[in-house]
Scaffold this motif. Structure first.
Motif, mmCIF file in Angstrom:
data_model
loop_
_atom_site.group_PDB
_atom_site.id
_atom_site.type_symbol
_atom_site.label_atom_id
_atom_site.label_comp_id
_atom_site.label_asym_id
_atom_site.label_seq_id
_atom_site.Cartn_x
_atom_site.Cartn_y
_atom_site.Cartn_z
ATOM 1 N N TRP A 5 0.828 -1.210 0.000
ATOM 2 C CA TRP A 5 0.000 0.000 0.000
ATOM 3 C C TRP A 5 0.861 1.258 0.000
ATOM 4 C CZ3 TRP A 5 -5.235 0.269 -0.522
ATOM 5 C CH2 TRP A 5 -5.812 1.535 -0.358
ATOM 6 N N MET A 6 1.899 1.257 0.812
ATOM 7 C CA MET A 6 2.779 2.434 0.874
ATOM 8 C C MET A 6 3.491 2.655 -0.458
ATOM 9 S SD MET A 6 2.282 3.812 3.780
ATOM 10 C CE MET A 6 1.630 3.402 5.409
ATOM 11 N N ARG A 7 3.795 1.568 -1.153
ATOM 12 C CA ARG A 7 4.400 1.711 -2.477
ATOM 13 C C ARG A 7 3.442 2.415 -3.446
ATOM 14 N NH1 ARG A 7 5.062 2.307 -7.075
ATOM 15 N NH2 ARG A 7 6.557 1.317 -8.502
ATOM 16 N N ARG A 8 2.137 2.121 -3.331
ATOM 17 C CA ARG A 8 1.159 2.820 -4.168
ATOM 18 C C ARG A 8 1.139 4.312 -3.863
ATOM 19 N NH1 ARG A 8 -2.630 -1.334 -2.294
ATOM 20 N NH2 ARG A 8 -2.440 -3.160 -3.640
ATOM 21 N N LEU A 9 1.287 4.650 -2.589
ATOM 22 C CA LEU A 9 1.266 6.067 -2.204
ATOM 23 C C LEU A 9 2.542 6.786 -2.619
ATOM 24 C CD1 LEU A 9 -0.247 5.994 1.417
ATOM 25 C CD2 LEU A 9 -1.407 6.546 -0.729
ATOM 26 N N SER A 10 3.674 6.121 -2.506
ATOM 27 C CA SER A 10 4.963 6.783 -2.744
ATOM 28 C C SER A 10 5.350 6.836 -4.210
ATOM 29 C CB SER A 10 6.075 6.074 -1.972
ATOM 30 O OG SER A 10 6.397 4.834 -2.572
ATOM 31 N N GLY A 11 4.891 5.845 -4.974
ATOM 32 C CA GLY A 11 5.412 5.686 -6.324
ATOM 33 C C GLY A 11 6.793 5.049 -6.274
ATOM 34 N N PRO A 12 7.433 4.898 -7.434
ATOM 35 C CA PRO A 12 8.759 4.254 -7.462
ATOM 36 C C PRO A 12 9.802 5.103 -6.740
ATOM 37 C CG PRO A 12 8.203 5.165 -9.604
ATOM 38 C CD PRO A 12 6.968 5.290 -8.769
ATOM 39 N N LYS A 13 10.597 4.466 -5.922
ATOM 40 C CA LYS A 13 11.637 5.157 -5.146
ATOM 41 C C LYS A 13 12.860 4.255 -5.042
ATOM 42 C CE LYS A 13 9.275 8.811 -3.393
ATOM 43 N NZ LYS A 13 9.691 10.231 -3.463
ATOM 44 N N THR A 14 13.994 4.884 -4.797
ATOM 45 C CA THR A 14 15.198 4.154 -4.416
ATOM 46 C C THR A 14 15.384 4.317 -2.914
ATOM 47 O OG1 THR A 14 16.290 4.399 -6.556
ATOM 48 C CG2 THR A 14 17.702 3.997 -4.652
ATOM 49 N N VAL A 15 15.395 3.216 -2.203
ATOM 50 C CA VAL A 15 15.518 3.245 -0.742
ATOM 51 C C VAL A 15 16.966 3.541 -0.361
ATOM 52 C CG1 VAL A 15 15.256 1.893 1.378
ATOM 53 C CG2 VAL A 15 13.607 1.613 -0.493
ATOM 54 N N THR A 16 17.148 4.466 0.576
ATOM 55 C CA THR A 16 18.492 4.784 1.052
ATOM 56 C C THR A 16 18.760 4.264 2.463
ATOM 57 O OG1 THR A 16 17.674 6.972 1.712
ATOM 58 C CG2 THR A 16 18.752 6.808 -0.432
ATOM 59 N N SER A 17 17.701 3.863 3.181
ATOM 60 C CA SER A 17 17.892 3.264 4.507
ATOM 61 C C SER A 17 16.621 2.551 4.918
ATOM 62 C CB SER A 17 18.271 4.323 5.554
ATOM 63 O OG SER A 17 17.187 5.231 5.746
ATOM 64 N N ILE A 18 16.793 1.543 5.757
ATOM 65 C CA ILE A 18 15.673 0.822 6.370
ATOM 66 C C ILE A 18 15.940 0.776 7.864
ATOM 67 C CG2 ILE A 18 14.421 -1.368 6.516
ATOM 68 C CD1 ILE A 18 15.391 -1.955 3.638
ATOM 69 N N PHE A 19 14.885 0.987 8.653
ATOM 70 C CA PHE A 19 15.045 0.991 10.111
ATOM 71 C C PHE A 19 13.945 0.144 10.720
ATOM 72 C CE2 PHE A 19 15.158 2.359 14.447
ATOM 73 C CZ PHE A 19 16.422 2.874 14.676
ATOM 74 N N LEU A 20 14.333 -0.876 11.483
ATOM 75 C CA LEU A 20 13.404 -1.732 12.212
ATOM 76 C C LEU A 20 13.388 -1.255 13.657
ATOM 77 C CD1 LEU A 20 14.702 -5.113 10.752
ATOM 78 C CD2 LEU A 20 12.743 -3.811 9.951
ATOM 79 N N GLY A 21 12.310 -0.545 14.034
ATOM 80 C CA GLY A 21 12.233 0.052 15.360
ATOM 81 C C GLY A 21 11.076 -0.509 16.164
ATOM 82 N N GLY A 22 10.927 0.010 17.371
ATOM 83 C CA GLY A 22 9.856 -0.529 18.210
ATOM 84 C C GLY A 22 9.634 0.270 19.473
ATOM 85 N N GLY A 23 9.041 -0.424 20.494
ATOM 86 C CA GLY A 23 9.062 -1.841 20.678
ATOM 87 C C GLY A 23 10.458 -2.435 20.755
#
Length: 398
Positions: free
Chosen positions: A64-82
Motif C-alpha cells: 500500500w505504501m508503495r502505491r502512495l509513494s510511487g517508485p523510489k530508491t531506498v536509502t535506509s531501512i530501520f526496524l524500530g519498536g518496541g
C-alpha cells in the motif's frame, strides 16, 4: 536470502551523499516489559505473538505504501519498536524481502535494527545479519545496575557488555543508547560513565536526557515527588559535559542527542532530520511521502491487534492522512533541520515558505549567539542555541 531479490545489506555501506533520501521505517510494537519512562507505541503480550500473521500484514501494508509513494530508491531501512530483536530472523528476512519487492533497494544501504540487551543471543544476531541487517542500535540506557533497575530495564551491566561485544563482532556498524540527567546524577558521575561508554563504542552513540512524559508511570511518580530529576541548570551542565567529552574523544555531536565519528552518522535518522521522505509501516508508524508539490503525512493505528485487523480488511492500517501545506512543510523542515550540526538549507526553506527569515528575529538570535549563518546557504544553531532549541525554532518559524 530469496534468490530473485538483491542480496541486501551484505556489501560495505554506501557513503552519505548529503541528500535527504528515502527511508523505510518498520515498527515492531511488542516488548517483553514496558519501561516506566517510555511513551513509545510499545505493548506487552503474555501469549506468543503470531509472527507469520504479522509479517504477512507488514507485506500488505508495504504494498500500500508503495502505491502512495510511487517508485523510489531506498536509502535506509530501520526496524524500530518496541523491541524488534524479539522477532525471529525469518520474520526480519520476510519483511526486508518484501521491501525489496516494492522499491529499488541497492546493496550497501544502511539497514538498522533496534535491540535490547535482554533479548540478545548470538544465534539470533547472526540470523539478523544473514537477513541483511548491517547496523544494530542497542538500548543500553545506563552502565550501572542501580540505575538500570530504576529505569525498569530487564538487563544488567553484564548483559549490556555481552550484547555490545556480540554486536561489535557480528555487525559492520553498531550504536548504543544511554539516558542521562537521571535522579541525583552528578556531572562527575556522568563523565565517568560516559568515558566508559566511549571505550566500548565503535563509531556512534545516542545520548538522551531523561524526560518525564505524560501518561507514563514516571510522570505520576515524579508528580507525587517520589523522585527528582536534575533542574535546568544541572541539566545544562550535564549536556555541556556530554558535548565536550564526546568531541574530545572523536565522537562529536552531529545532532542534539547523537554523536558519531565523521562518516558514521545514522543515515536513516539523517533522512528525518534533513526532511526527506519515509514510509512508515506497522502499528503506530508515521510517514512523510511527497506527491508532486504536496507532502502526505500518514499515521497508522497504534494498537497492534487493531492495526492487524485493518490491514487484513483494507490492505493498510492508516487512520490519519493529512496533506501538509507548504508553510507546514517549511515549519517541519526548520524543526528537524535545526537539530543538526549541519543546519538547515535556507534555499529549500525559502522555496517552501515563500519568504526569507524575519530579519529582526534572525538578527536578535544572531546577536545573542543562538544561531549562525554558514555562508549564504545554511543556518544552524550554536551550542548555546541547542540548549534552547525549541525557543529558537519558535522564533524563526513565526
Amino acid at each position: 536470502m530469496t534468490p530473485d531479490l538483491p542480496n541486501i545489506g551484505q556489501s560495505p555501506l554506501l557513503p552519505d551523499t548529503g541528500e535527504p533520501g528515502f527511508g523505510v521505517y518498520v515498527h515492531w510494537p511488542f516488548c517483553a516489559a514496558k519501561c516506566p519512562y517510555c511513551d513509545f507505541n510499545s505493548h506487552v503480550r503474555h501469549q506468543p505473538v503470531d509472527q507469520e500473521r504479522f509479517a504477512a500484514a507488514f507485506l500488505k501494508e508495504t504494498e500500500w505504501m508503495r502505491r502512495l509513494s510511487g517508485p523510489k530508491t531506498v536509502t535506509s531501512i530501520f526496524l524500530g519498536g518496541g523491541t524488534p530483536s524479539l522477532m525471529e530472523p525469518a520474520t526480519v528476512e520476510t519483511i526486508l524481502n518484501g521491501i525489496a519487492r516494492q522499491w529499488h533497494v541497492p546493496d550497501g544501504i544502511e539497514i538498522t535494527m533496534e535491540a535490547n540487551p535482554s533479548s540478545v543471543e548470538a544465534t539470533r544476531f547472526r540470523g539478523y545479519r544473514a537477513a541483511g541487517v548491517n547496523r544494530v542500535s542497542l538500548g543500553v540506557q545506563a552502565l550501572n545496575d542501580t540505575d538500570l533497575k530504576f529505569l525498569g530495564r530487564l538487563h544488567d551491566v553484564a548483559d549490556a557488555l555481552k550484547a555490545i561485544g556480540l554486536a561489535r563482532d557480528i555487525f559492520p556498524r553498531m550504536s548504543f543508547d544511554l539516558i542521562y540527567a537521571r535522579p541525583h546524577q552528578t556531572v562527575e558521575a556522568w563523565e565517568k560513565e560516559l568515558r566508559q561508554a566511549i571505550s566500548y563504542a565503535v563509531d556512534h552513540l545516542s545520548l538522551y536526557q531523561l524526560t518525564i512524559e505524560e501518561e507514563t508511570p514516571f510522570f505520576n511518580l515524579h508528580k507525587a515527588g517520589k523522585f527528582i530529576v536534575p533542574d535546568g541548570d544541572q541539566s545544562a551542565l550535564l549536556y555541556e559535559a556530554t558535548q565536550e567529552i564526546t568531541a574530545s574523544e572523536g565522537l562529536p555531536a552531529y545532532e542534539v542527542s547523537n554523536h558519531a565519528k565523521p562518516g558514521a552518522e545514522s543515515r536513516h535518522n539523517l533522512t528525518y532530520w534533513r526532511y526527506g521522505d519515509y514510509a512508515g509501516i506497522g502499528p503506530g508508524a508515521h510517514g512523510r511521502l511527497t506527491r508532486g508539490s504536496e507532502k502526505l503525512a500518514t499515521a497508522t493505528m497504534r494498537r497492534p491487534e487493531g492495526w492487524l485487523d485493518l490491514v487484513e480488511k483494507h490492505g493498510h492500517g492508516i487512520v490519519d492522512e493529512e496533506r501538509l501545506s507548504r508553510d507546514e512543510q517549511a515549519d517541519e523542515l526548520l524543526l528537524m533541520g535545526l537539530r543538526l550540526r549541519e543546519g538547515v538549507d535556507l534555499a529549500r526553506w525559502q522555496q517552501l515558505s515563500g519568504r526569507d527569515p524575519d530579519p529582526d528575529r534572525e538578527q536578535a538570535l544572531l546577536e545573542h549567539g543562538f544561531i549562525e549563518r554558514l555562508g549564504n546557504s545554511r543556518l544552524r544553531c550554536t551550542p548555546q542555541g541547542m540548549l534552547i532549541l525549541d525557543a529558537v525554532v519558535a522564533d524563526l518559524a513565526c
